[in-house]
Design an enzyme around this catalytic site. Structure first.
Site, short mmCIF file in Angstrom:
data_model
loop_
_atom_site.label_atom_id
_atom_site.label_comp_id
_atom_site.label_asym_id
_atom_site.label_seq_id
_atom_site.Cartn_x
_atom_site.Cartn_y
_atom_site.Cartn_z
CB ILE A 48 -0.95 -0.32 1.21
CG1 ILE A 48 -1.90 -1.15 1.29
CG2 ILE A 48 -1.64 1.29 1.26
CD1 ILE A 48 -2.84 -1.35 2.44
CB SER A 170 -6.11 -2.23 11.29
OG SER A 170 -6.81 -3.44 11.07
CE1 TYR A 202 -1.07 -4.51 11.91
CE2 TYR A 202 -3.32 -5.43 12.38
CZ TYR A 202 -2.13 -4.72 11.43
OH TYR A 202 -2.35 -4.00 10.31
CE LYS A 206 -1.40 -0.73 12.93
NZ LYS A 206 -1.12 0.03 11.91
#
Length: 317
Positions: A48, A170, A202, A206
């Site tokens: 990305i 996210s 993770y 986020k």
């Protein structure tokens, strides 16, 4: 035979419906031209980040690929220059797992680049390990390194305003939390490094991205800088390259089946970076190029302020 045909037809119909209603996502509709603008994109050598950097270069921006691997980043810069026709695309070394590297990058950037219009904190990872400074790798790379980078470049962003900071988060932030006792005792968001704990680290990181954006927006009020966080969507990127194959396999299958390319998943990042008129939405969170609500924890101003203060201490600020 007719039963098989009906089953195939039903499967194709479900596939099409899922693709167009769930997976396809929106596209950035901004026509902004970026001649004379400078952008920094972390983790821009692949996925990305590379797709984002390419689109910014096509629009005329001077694009700095802030990456750890010189070989991969210079190859990406070559690809972007060739495809965009823009020669002002270059690599600068940045290892977010090292606070010294973040400081070195910022010092070098401020000495050589007079402007900064877009800071896109895109880099992210999931996996085990520790940073150079002893922090959990996921926490250190996904949150702490970007936190320090942003603060060190903030005066340049203000001087270049109107400018924007984009923090790629996210939807998994909804599963996250921040335990400050764990953070203080273990220099990490989790207590171990099992596969499940890496996944939860993770999710926690986020949430940190969203909380950081919220508190940053409060502190930027009245300035010429705005900031946004976002969910880019699932894509076939190198995010999970530090995890084993069987963990990556479901993501790869979904990505191939529903054409979830990095280019399609860069659209919300581009929307937040380029769309005109977003200033009143400073500090907010986007998905599929649309404003979305965040989790209850992500709306906690007290939690956001405390995370900021702890992050400052951990960075030695």
């Amino acid at each position: 035979m007719s039963v098989v045909l009906v089953m195939i037809t039903a499967a194709v119909t479900v596939y099409i419906l899922l693709y167009y209603t769930v997976f396809r996502g929106a596209r950035c509709r901004s026509t902004a031209v970026l001649n004379g603008k400078t952008a920094v994109v972390t983790g821009a050598n692949t996925g990305i980040g590379k797709a984002t950097a390419l689109e910014l270069a096509k629009r005329g921006a001077r694009v700095i690929l802030a990456c750890r691997s010189q070989e991969k980043a210079e190859a990406a810069a070559y690809d972007i220059r060739r495809e965009s026709g823009n020669t002002a695309v270059l690599f600068m070394h940045l290892d977010l797992a090292s606070l010294k590297s973040v400081r070195d990058f910022s010092e070098a950037f401020l000495k050589t680049e007079p402007k900064l219009d877009l800071l896109i904190n895109n880099a992210g990872m999931i996996g085990a390990g520790r940073t150079e400074d002893g922090f959990g790798m996921v926490f250190g790379v996904n949150h702490l390194g970007h936190f320090l980078l942003t603060l060190l470049l903030l005066d340049r962003l203000k001087a270049s305003g109107p400018s924007r900071i984009i923090n790629v988060s996210s939807r998994l932030h909804r599963l996250g939390s921040v335990d400050f006792n764990t953070l203080n005792m273990h220099k990490d968001l989790v207590t171990g490094q099992s596969l499940w704990q890496c996944f939860m680290a993770y999710c926690h990181s986020k949430l940190c991205n969203v909380l950081f954006t919220r508190e940053l927006a409060n502190r930027l009020e009245g300035s010429s800088v705005t900031c946004y966080s976002l969910h880019p969507g699932l894509a076939a990127t190198e995010l999970g390259r530090h995890t084993n194959f069987w963990v990556r396999l479901p993501v790869l299958i979904l990505s191939k089946l529903f054409l979830l390319t990095p280019e399609s998943r860069a659209q919300t990042t581009l929307h937040c970076a380029l769309q005109e008129g977003l200033e009143p939405l400073n500090g907010r969170y986007f998905s599929s190029c649309t404003l979305h609500e965040v989790s209850e924890l992500a709306r906690d101003d007290g939690l956001a302020k405390k995370l900021w203060e702890v992050s400052e201490r951990m960075c030695g600020l």
